[in-house]
Design a protein around this motif. Structure first.
Motif, PDB file in Angstrom:
ATOM      1  N   GLU A 124     -17.687  -5.391   5.968  1.00  0.00           N
ATOM      2  CA  GLU A 124     -17.196  -4.930   4.315  1.00  0.00           C
ATOM      3  C   GLU A 124     -16.031  -4.320   4.817  1.00  0.00           C
ATOM      4  N   ARG A 125     -14.887  -4.949   4.229  1.00  0.00           N
ATOM      5  CA  ARG A 125     -13.620  -4.045   4.125  1.00  0.00           C
ATOM      6  C   ARG A 125     -13.296  -3.677   2.749  1.00  0.00           C
ATOM      7  N   ARG A 126     -12.704  -2.447   2.578  1.00  0.00           N
ATOM      8  CA  ARG A 126     -12.470  -2.068   1.425  1.00  0.00           C
ATOM      9  C   ARG A 126     -11.336  -1.032   1.403  1.00  0.00           C
ATOM     10  N   LEU A 127     -10.558  -0.736   0.384  1.00  0.00           N
ATOM     11  CA  LEU A 127      -9.597   0.355   0.463  1.00  0.00           C
ATOM     12  C   LEU A 127     -10.390   1.499   0.017  1.00  0.00           C
ATOM     13  N   VAL A 128     -10.019   2.586   0.855  1.00  0.00           N
ATOM     14  CA  VAL A 128     -10.390   4.211   0.719  1.00  0.00           C
ATOM     15  C   VAL A 128      -9.651   4.554  -0.676  1.00  0.00           C
ATOM     16  N   ALA A 129     -10.631   5.235  -1.373  1.00  0.00           N
ATOM     17  CA  ALA A 129     -10.397   5.521  -2.769  1.00  0.00           C
ATOM     18  C   ALA A 129      -9.068   6.660  -2.646  1.00  0.00           C
ATOM     19  N   THR A 130      -8.298   6.717  -3.492  1.00  0.00           N
ATOM     20  CA  THR A 130      -7.030   7.540  -3.497  1.00  0.00           C
ATOM     21  C   THR A 130      -7.271   9.156  -3.586  1.00  0.00           C
ATOM     22  N   ASP A 131      -8.581   9.619  -4.078  1.00  0.00           N
ATOM     23  CA  ASP A 131      -8.937  10.739  -4.025  1.00  0.00           C
ATOM     24  C   ASP A 131     -10.073  11.295  -2.933  1.00  0.00           C
ATOM     25  N   SER A 132     -10.178  10.333  -1.864  1.00  0.00           N
ATOM     26  CA  SER A 132     -11.130  10.634  -0.990  1.00  0.00           C
ATOM     27  C   SER A 132     -10.615  11.760  -0.017  1.00  0.00           C
ATOM     28  N   GLN A 133     -11.510  12.586   0.437  1.00  0.00           N
ATOM     29  CA  GLN A 133     -10.815  13.767   1.341  1.00  0.00           C
ATOM     30  C   GLN A 133     -11.907  14.035   2.495  1.00  0.00           C
ATOM     31  N   ARG A 134     -12.274  12.882   3.195  1.00  0.00           N
ATOM     32  CA  ARG A 134     -12.929  13.056   4.246  1.00  0.00           C
ATOM     33  C   ARG A 134     -12.391  13.766   5.527  1.00  0.00           C
ATOM     34  N   THR A 135     -11.113  13.450   5.897  1.00  0.00           N
ATOM     35  CA  THR A 135     -10.417  14.238   7.040  1.00  0.00           C
ATOM     36  C   THR A 135      -9.073  14.698   6.289  1.00  0.00           C
ATOM     37  N   HIS A 136      -8.419  15.707   7.223  1.00  0.00           N
ATOM     38  CA  HIS A 136      -7.031  16.215   7.096  1.00  0.00           C
ATOM     39  C   HIS A 136      -6.175  15.012   7.070  1.00  0.00           C
ATOM     40  N   PHE A 137      -6.376  14.076   8.059  1.00  0.00           N
ATOM     41  CA  PHE A 137      -5.307  12.877   8.182  1.00  0.00           C
ATOM     42  C   PHE A 137      -5.501  12.015   6.830  1.00  0.00           C
ATOM     43  N   GLY A 145       1.070   8.311  -0.458  1.00  0.00           N
ATOM     44  CA  GLY A 145       0.962   7.252  -1.094  1.00  0.00           C
ATOM     45  C   GLY A 145       0.816   6.064  -0.117  1.00  0.00           C
ATOM     46  N   GLU A 146       0.267   6.364   1.060  1.00  0.00           N
ATOM     47  CA  GLU A 146      -0.311   5.327   2.129  1.00  0.00           C
ATOM     48  C   GLU A 146      -1.353   4.618   1.675  1.00  0.00           C
ATOM     49  N   THR A 147      -1.630   3.460   1.721  1.00  0.00           N
ATOM     50  CA  THR A 147      -2.932   2.818   1.871  1.00  0.00           C
ATOM     51  C   THR A 147      -3.729   3.068   3.121  1.00  0.00           C
ATOM     52  N   CYS A 148      -5.056   3.195   2.784  1.00  0.00           N
ATOM     53  CA  CYS A 148      -6.113   3.623   3.932  1.00  0.00           C
ATOM     54  C   CYS A 148      -6.977   2.394   3.617  1.00  0.00           C
ATOM     55  N   TRP A 149      -7.686   1.921   4.729  1.00  0.00           N
ATOM     56  CA  TRP A 149      -8.688   1.069   4.978  1.00  0.00           C
ATOM     57  C   TRP A 149      -9.995   1.837   5.460  1.00  0.00           C
ATOM     58  N   GLN A 150     -11.120   1.067   5.259  1.00  0.00           N
ATOM     59  CA  GLN A 150     -12.316   1.253   5.672  1.00  0.00           C
ATOM     60  C   GLN A 150     -12.956   0.065   5.987  1.00  0.00           C
ATOM     61  N   LEU A 151     -13.566  -0.094   7.179  1.00  0.00           N
ATOM     62  CA  LEU A 151     -14.340  -1.328   7.767  1.00  0.00           C
ATOM     63  C   LEU A 151     -15.536  -0.807   8.101  1.00  0.00           C
ATOM     64  N   THR A 152     -16.712  -1.468   7.458  1.00  0.00           N
ATOM     65  CA  THR A 152     -18.222  -1.073   7.536  1.00  0.00           C
ATOM     66  C   THR A 152     -18.683  -2.190   8.568  1.00  0.00           C
ATOM     67  N   MET A 153     -19.072  -1.964   9.661  1.00  0.00           N
ATOM     68  CA  MET A 153     -19.766  -2.829  10.639  1.00  0.00           C
ATOM     69  C   MET A 153     -21.107  -2.833  10.542  1.00  0.00           C
ATOM     70  N   ILE A 154     -21.948  -3.821  10.244  1.00  0.00           N
ATOM     71  CA  ILE A 154     -23.344  -3.577  10.015  1.00  0.00           C
ATOM     72  C   ILE A 154     -24.226  -4.417  11.344  1.00  0.00           C
ATOM     73  N   LYS A 155     -25.179  -3.431  12.213  1.00  0.00           N
ATOM     74  CA  LYS A 155     -25.784  -4.331  13.256  1.00  0.00           C
ATOM     75  C   LYS A 155     -26.921  -4.959  12.357  1.00  0.00           C
ATOM     76  N   PRO A 156     -27.081  -6.326  12.814  1.00  0.00           N
ATOM     77  CA  PRO A 156     -28.156  -7.186  12.270  1.00  0.00           C
ATOM     78  C   PRO A 156     -29.447  -7.065  12.924  1.00  0.00           C
ATOM     79  N   GLU A 157     -30.457  -7.510  12.268  1.00  0.00           N
ATOM     80  CA  GLU A 157     -31.701  -7.689  12.875  1.00  0.00           C
ATOM     81  C   GLU A 157     -31.463  -8.478  14.173  1.00  0.00           C
ATOM     82  N   SER A 158     -32.442  -8.384  15.257  1.00  0.00           N
ATOM     83  CA  SER A 158     -32.633  -9.064  16.548  1.00  0.00           C
ATOM     84  C   SER A 158     -30.930  -8.582  17.416  1.00  0.00           C
ATOM     85  N   TYR A 159     -30.409  -7.858  17.046  1.00  0.00           N
ATOM     86  CA  TYR A 159     -28.911  -7.690  17.674  1.00  0.00           C
ATOM     87  C   TYR A 159     -29.467  -6.855  19.086  1.00  0.00           C
TER      88      TYR A 159
END
Length: 169
Positions: A124-137, A145-159
């Motif tokens: 699941e790929r999405r833009l990071v909300a402009t008000d997010s504050q998870r890290t100093h970076f 005004g830079e765009t930040c992205w988040q990629l969520t990778m999910i482990k499937p069953e039987s992996y």
């Protein structure tokens, strides 16, 4: 910052925060001491070495890799290109997630391709909300005004990975 805010908001969840550098670890320890969060464990170590010895297979719900150095000139050092990424996957429970965030679009593009093609993960790929504050970076990048992205990778069953059952290695 992310570990502290996450621990405060999820008191029923055990959080392990690993920091390699001394200055950042000491600053983090001081901030954490103010809140006395019993669900937060602070570790001053190299994450790769510590995880190998400190985390059993199939025990982790989420792993956050927030704004890593993308090693643009050495792709073998990027998280999803390293053999260690398979080891991380072995530590996740079924349905567990690895969350990667970056402000570098080619890095997130490559990570998404690796996740799908090499590691066979749903993403699941999405833009990071402009008000997010998870890290100093993240705060710095979004304030510029830079765009930040988040990629969520999910482990499937039987992996299965080579690291799921140490007795077979």
């Amino acid at each position: 910052m992310h570990a502290l805010s996450f621990a405060k908001g999820h008191l029923d969840t055990h959080i392990i925060a690993i920091e390699r550098t001394r200055n950042k670890f000491e600053a983090f320890s001081k901030l954490a001491a103010v809140d006395h969060l019993e669900n937060l464990s602070l570790v001053h170590a190299d994450a790769i070495a510590w995880i190998v010895h400190g985390v059993a297979p199939d025990t982790v719900d989420e792993i956050y890799i927030l704004y890593p150095n993308p090693e643009q000139h050495n792709s073998n050092q990027q998280w999803l290109n390293m053999p260690f990424f398979e080891f991380l996957l072995s530590r996740l429970r079924v349905g567990g997630k690895i969350i990667l965030a970056t402000n570098i679009e080619p890095y997130i593009d490559d990570a998404e391709q690796q996740a799908v093609v090499v590691w066979r993960l749903s993403t699941e790929r999405r833009l990071v909300a402009t008000d997010s504050q998870r890290t100093h970076f993240e705060i710095k990048y979004l304030a510029r005004g830079e765009t930040c992205w988040q990629l969520t990778m999910i482990k499937p069953e039987s992996y299965r990975t080579r690291f799921d059952d140490w007795s077979k290695i």
